[in-house]
Design a protein around this motif. Structure first.
Motif: not given
Length: 90
Positions: A26-33, A56-72
């Motif tokens: 998850v950390e690597a995916q968040i860093a890549l996004v 596309g940028l807004m979709k990536m921000v949403g994806q990062r937000k979901r990944l960060l939520s999962y990680l938290s």
């Protein structure tokens, strides 16, 4: 717009995922996004009317937000260390 090269991706996965082969952490995916978001943000500063890239940028921000939520939820200390390292939250 500078795309992520194979070397950049390998460095991101090595730094945040442990090694180059650990692309699923998850950390690597968040860093890549985050890296992609930063490069697209720089592109949009020069091209203000590029609306499809903005979407596309807004979709990536949403994806990062979901990944960060999962990680938290799963690893709070890792979440705090990652946002400190990436400089996401101010």
């Amino acid at each position: 717009m500078s795309y992520l090269t194979v070397e950049k991706k390998a460095n991101i996965f090595k730094e945040f995922g442990g090694n180059e082969k650990n692309t699923g952490s998850v950390e690597a995916q968040i860093a890549l996004v985050t890296e992609r978001i930063n490069s697209i943000s720089a592109h949009l500063k020069q091209n203000k009317k590029d609306f499809s890239t903005h979407r596309g940028l807004m979709k990536m921000v949403g994806q990062r937000k979901r990944l960060l939520s999962y990680l938290s939820k799963t690893n709070l200390s890792g979440y705090r260390a990652l946002i400190e390292k990436l400089g996401i939250r101010k």
